[in-house]
Write an enzyme that holds these catalytic residues in place. Structure first.
Site, PDB file in Angstrom:
ATOM      1  N   GLU A 181       0.852  -1.187   0.000  1.00  8.76           N
ATOM      2  CA  GLU A 181       0.000   0.000   0.000  1.00  8.76           C
ATOM      3  C   GLU A 181       0.895   1.246   0.000  1.00  8.76           C
ATOM      4  OE1 GLU A 181      -3.218   0.567  -0.105  1.00  8.76           O
ATOM      5  OE2 GLU A 181      -4.171  -1.381   0.306  1.00  8.76           O
TER       6      GLU A 181
ATOM      7  N   ASP B 254      -6.338   1.755  -8.773  1.00  8.89           N
ATOM      8  CA  ASP B 254      -5.088   2.167  -8.145  1.00  8.89           C
ATOM      9  C   ASP B 254      -3.915   1.270  -8.564  1.00  8.89           C
ATOM     10  OD1 ASP B 254      -6.626   0.230  -6.553  1.00  8.89           O
ATOM     11  OD2 ASP B 254      -5.026   0.361  -5.076  1.00  8.89           O
TER      12      ASP B 254
END
Length: 255
Positions: A99, A151
């Site tokens: 992340e 993303d």
């Protein structure tokens, strides 16, 4: 996970309870990159370590370059959700999830700072070396979950990673006026496009009909490999870039 020692020497540790054993395989062979899509990195870190959230990742990379490891690389983090690559649907079991702190498209999507990307490169290089991960299997969340996820997005500097020896990339073909394939089209050209996308790994049905799912997969491909224009239309630039990518993949694949 008492006695947790980080796989990445430069990482701090904050253990997430959201993990389990890898299924079908004991060894990751893929890296999946995400952005956090939250206002703050601290908020994202808290969410990834909250048992109620039922989400996690192996690593979190802050904008200042700080790396936090939350799940051991030998374990299965819960980061990819419903996803697929080359027909495999349990991406969590075969991947390392990273992340990257960024508010994302809904909260003020912005460029990724150099310090953050430098840390990303060092982290990915270590993971690739530890697990012999092929360049073509350093992927975006949007690659493995097209449409559901976008993303880390079209601002993510894949080129910087590639030039540092991480991931697979080719120079995108120039965008020019010309014919495009779009939703509603059908025929041999559409079938060839779908076949090439599937051959690279994307989850798309080879039907010869340019349907909504094909448009979504083309959009995902563009976010990673043809970032200048992301519109889901298969123009000449998109098709030529895909052809170059496949040719490059064949050239570097083990014989």
């Amino acid at each position: 996970m008492s006695g947790f020692l980080p796989d990445e020497p430069s990482a701090e540790v904050r253990v997430s309870p959201n993990f389990g054993p890898r299924r079908e395989t004991t060894r990751p062979d893929m890296i999946v990159l995400h952005y956090t899509g939250m206002k703050t990195g601290a908020g994202a870190e808290a969410l990834l370590c909250d048992p109620a959230s039922e989400v996690s990742s192996h690593y979190l990379v802050y904008e200042d370059g700080q790396i936090v490891q939350m799940v051991r690389e030998s374990d299965r983090a819960w980061h990819a959700g419903k996803s697929s690559w080359f027909g495999r649907t349990d991406i969590n079991s075969c991947s390392i999830g990273i992340e990257i702190v960024n508010p994302g498209h809904s909260l003020g999507y912005r460029s990724f700072p150099k310090r953050q990307i430098d840390s990303m490169i060092r982290l990915c290089k270590g993971i690739v070396q530890r697990h012999s991960i092929p360049a073509q299997r350093v992927l975006a969340h949007s690659d493995v979950a097209p449409g559901r996820k976008i993303d880390p997005g079209e601002k993510f500097p894949w080129k910087a990673l590639f030039e540092a020896g991480v991931g697979h990339l080719v120079e995108a073909a120039p965008v020019r006026r010309g014919a495009v394939l779009r939703t509603g089209d059908a025929g041999a050209g559409v079938e060839a496009l779908q076949s090439m996308l599937a051959l690279y790994g994307y989850g798309v049905e080879i039907s010869g009909a340019f349907d909504r799912q094909t448009e979504i997969v083309v959009d995902a491909f563009q976010r990673h490999f043809r970032q200048r224009k992301v519109d889901g239309l298969a123009d000449g630039s998109t098709i030529r870039t895909l052809e170059r990518l496949l040719a490059s993949a064949r050239a570097v694949s083990p014989k």
